[in-house]
Write a protein that holds these residues in place. Structure first.
Motif, mmCIF file in Angstrom:
data_model
loop_
_atom_site.group_PDB
_atom_site.id
_atom_site.type_symbol
_atom_site.label_atom_id
_atom_site.label_comp_id
_atom_site.label_asym_id
_atom_site.label_seq_id
_atom_site.Cartn_x
_atom_site.Cartn_y
_atom_site.Cartn_z
ATOM 1 N N LYS A 126 110.893 -2.960 54.435
ATOM 2 C CA LYS A 126 112.229 -2.353 54.367
ATOM 3 C C LYS A 126 113.191 -3.413 53.989
ATOM 4 O O LYS A 126 113.358 -4.548 54.509
ATOM 5 N N VAL A 127 113.986 -2.806 52.839
ATOM 6 C CA VAL A 127 114.948 -3.879 52.569
ATOM 7 C C VAL A 127 116.339 -2.973 52.184
ATOM 8 O O VAL A 127 116.471 -2.034 51.203
ATOM 9 N N ALA A 128 117.454 -3.476 52.891
ATOM 10 C CA ALA A 128 118.682 -2.786 52.610
ATOM 11 C C ALA A 128 118.723 -1.378 52.287
ATOM 12 O O ALA A 128 119.096 -0.795 51.289
ATOM 13 N N GLY A 129 118.169 -0.531 53.154
ATOM 14 C CA GLY A 129 118.346 0.843 53.214
ATOM 15 C C GLY A 129 117.286 1.716 52.216
ATOM 16 O O GLY A 129 117.374 2.640 51.682
ATOM 17 N N VAL A 172 109.097 3.779 46.361
ATOM 18 C CA VAL A 172 110.444 3.256 46.538
ATOM 19 C C VAL A 172 111.180 4.441 47.100
ATOM 20 O O VAL A 172 111.272 5.214 46.346
ATOM 21 N N THR A 173 111.627 4.411 48.307
ATOM 22 C CA THR A 173 112.299 5.380 48.970
ATOM 23 C C THR A 173 113.650 5.045 49.299
ATOM 24 O O THR A 173 113.732 4.054 50.183
ATOM 25 N N LYS A 174 114.765 5.621 48.929
ATOM 26 C CA LYS A 174 116.177 5.330 49.589
ATOM 27 C C LYS A 174 116.416 6.411 50.620
ATOM 28 O O LYS A 174 115.869 7.522 50.569
ATOM 29 N N ASP A 175 117.177 5.617 51.711
ATOM 30 C CA ASP A 175 117.484 6.526 52.824
ATOM 31 C C ASP A 175 118.163 7.690 52.683
ATOM 32 O O ASP A 175 118.142 8.791 53.356
ATOM 33 N N ASP A 176 119.117 7.575 51.788
ATOM 34 C CA ASP A 176 119.947 8.761 51.478
ATOM 35 C C ASP A 176 119.281 9.914 50.387
ATOM 36 O O ASP A 176 120.150 10.543 49.619
ATOM 37 N N THR A 177 118.175 9.687 49.838
ATOM 38 C CA THR A 177 117.700 10.596 48.886
ATOM 39 C C THR A 177 116.359 11.392 49.312
ATOM 40 O O THR A 177 115.763 10.964 50.321
ATOM 41 N N LYS A 178 116.113 12.427 48.563
ATOM 42 C CA LYS A 178 114.946 13.264 48.956
ATOM 43 C C LYS A 178 113.919 12.967 47.892
ATOM 44 O O LYS A 178 112.789 13.641 47.989
ATOM 45 N N LEU A 243 110.895 -3.937 40.132
ATOM 46 C CA LEU A 243 109.999 -4.095 40.995
ATOM 47 C C LEU A 243 109.973 -5.635 41.453
ATOM 48 O O LEU A 243 109.940 -5.763 42.804
ATOM 49 N N ALA A 244 110.509 -6.605 40.882
ATOM 50 C CA ALA A 244 110.387 -7.793 41.140
ATOM 51 C C ALA A 244 111.705 -7.838 42.259
ATOM 52 O O ALA A 244 111.389 -8.707 43.339
ATOM 53 N N ASP A 245 112.846 -7.349 41.834
ATOM 54 C CA ASP A 245 113.847 -7.370 42.914
ATOM 55 C C ASP A 245 113.518 -6.855 44.323
ATOM 56 O O ASP A 245 113.996 -7.378 45.013
ATOM 57 N N ARG A 246 112.453 -6.135 44.531
ATOM 58 C CA ARG A 246 111.865 -5.595 45.854
ATOM 59 C C ARG A 246 110.630 -6.248 46.264
ATOM 60 O O ARG A 246 109.835 -5.838 46.991
ATOM 61 N N GLY A 247 110.481 -7.541 45.625
ATOM 62 C CA GLY A 247 109.176 -8.471 46.111
ATOM 63 C C GLY A 247 108.019 -7.973 45.502
ATOM 64 O O GLY A 247 106.956 -8.512 45.914
ATOM 65 N N VAL A 248 108.029 -7.231 44.658
ATOM 66 C CA VAL A 248 106.671 -6.815 43.817
ATOM 67 C C VAL A 248 106.582 -7.417 42.383
ATOM 68 O O VAL A 248 107.091 -7.149 41.403
#
Length: 282
Positions: A126-129, A172-178, A243-248
Motif C-alpha cells: 500500500k502506497v499513498a492511497g 493497482v487500485t486507488k482508494d477513491d475509484t471503483k 509500474l516502476a514508480d509503484r515498486g514493480v
C-alpha cells in the motif's frame, strides 16, 4: 482475484529417451530466465536419473511382476514394486532437502506482504492511497532447456540451474475509484538473461492491460483489453514507468524469481513426500 488471467496454459511436452544409460526429461515449455540468487538444483529431476539399470531403462518402468499383497489394513494393492518405489522416494527426498538452501521463503524488499496458499502466492503493498497487488502461481513455471551438451563436459557440468519464472498479474487500485487497473506480465525468453556488462533492459514485459471492477472476483470478458503487441512504444514505456514508480521494476522481478523458485522447490519436496505416503498407503 484475477490470478487465472495470468496463467497461460503451458504446452507440456514430456519426452523420454535413453541417453548413456539414463532417461532425459524435457520440461513444459515456458519462458527461460536467469536468477543468480535462486536455489540451484539439476535441471532434470533426479527422480528419473537415479533408477536406471545401465541399459537405458528406468527402475520405475520395470517394476517386479510379483503377485500383489493385501496385507495392509487399508486394503489397497501393494507390490514389491511399490516397496521399491517408496524406498527410492525416501532417498530422493533426502537429496532434494540437501540442496534446499532454506526452509523459509526469501523476503521481498520494498515492504511487500506475502500470502501463500499452496502454489498460489500474493504480494500486497500500500502506497499513498493506492493498493498494489501481485498474484502468481508456480505451477508450470520452470522453463525448459533444450541446449545440447558439449563434448568433454561432465554430466554435472551439463545441467543448468532450475529457476521459476511465473506469469504474474499486477492490480493497482486507488482508494477513491471503483475500477482496478490490471496488467498481465510475464518473463520474455529473450529478456531475462541480461548481463551486468550489457545495457540493462526490462527483464519482464507487459502482455495485456485492462480495467476491472474493484472487488469483483469474476473477470469481465466484455471489458476492453489492450494487447501490447501492437502498442505504441511511447505508451508502453509510460506503462512500464507507471509500474516502476509503484515498486514493480527489475529489482522486484529478480526477487520474484528467487521467491518463486524457492516456493516451487518447497512444493516439489512436499509433492514427493505426499507421493511416498500414497505409495506406502500411510
Amino acid at each position: 482475484m484475477l490470478l487465472a488471467r495470468a496463467l497461460r496454459p503451458a504446452v507440456a511436452a514430456l519426452a523420454l529417451r535413453p541417453v548413456q544409460g539414463q532417461l532425459r526429461l524435457a520440461a513444459p515449455r515456458l519462458p527461460a530466465a536467469l536468477a543468480p540468487a535462486a536455489a540451484a538444483r539439476p535441471f532434470t529431476r533426479s527422480l528419473w536419473l537415479l533408477c536406471g539399470d545401465g541399459q537405458g531403462r528406468s527402475g520405475l518402468l520395470r517394476g517386479s511382476r510379483t503377485s500383489p499383497s493385501l496385507a495392509c489394513a487399508c486394503g489397497g494393492l501393494h507390490t514389491e514394486g511399490d516397496k521399491s518405489f517408496a524406498e527410492f522416494l525416501t532417498d530422493e527426498i533426502k537429496e532434494e532437502k540437501k540442496i534446499q538452501k532454506s526452509k523459509t521463503l526469501p523476503k521481498m524488499s520494498g515492504g511487500w506482504e506475502l500470502d501463500v496458499q499452496g502454489t498460489e502466492a500474493k504480494l500486497v503493498r500500500k502506497v499513498a492511497g493506492e493498493t498494489v497487488t501481485i498474484s502468481f502461481n508456480i505451477n508450470n513455471s520452470i522453463p525448459p532447456n533444450f541446449d545440447e551438451p558439449q563434448e568433454g563436459q561432465k554430466p554435472d557440468e551439463q545441467e543448468p540451474e532450475l529457476t521459476s519464472t511465473p506469469n504474474f498479474v499486477v492490480e493497482v487500485t486507488k482508494d477513491d475509484t471503483k475500477q482496478t487497473l490490471v496488467l498481465d506480465c510475464h518473463y520474455p525468453e529473450d529478456e531475462v538473461g541480461h548481463g551486468e556488462e550489457e545495457e540493462e533492459s526490462d527483464i519482464f514485459a507487459i502482455r495485456e492491460v485492462s480495467f476491472q471492477p474493484t472487488g469483483d472476483s469474476e473477470w469481465r470478458e466484455n471489458n476492453y483489453t489492450l494487447n501490447t503487441d501492437s502498442l505504441d512504444w511511447a505508451l508502453y514505456d509510460h506503462l512500464m514507468d507507471f509500474l516502476a514508480d509503484r515498486g514493480v521494476d527489475n529489482t522486484f522481478a529478480d526477487e520474484l524469481i528467487e521467491l518463486s523458485t524457492a516456493l516451487e522447490h518447497q512444493e516439489y519436496i512436499r509433492f514427493l513426500e505426499d507421493l511416498k505416503q500414497f505409495v506406502k498407503c500411510q
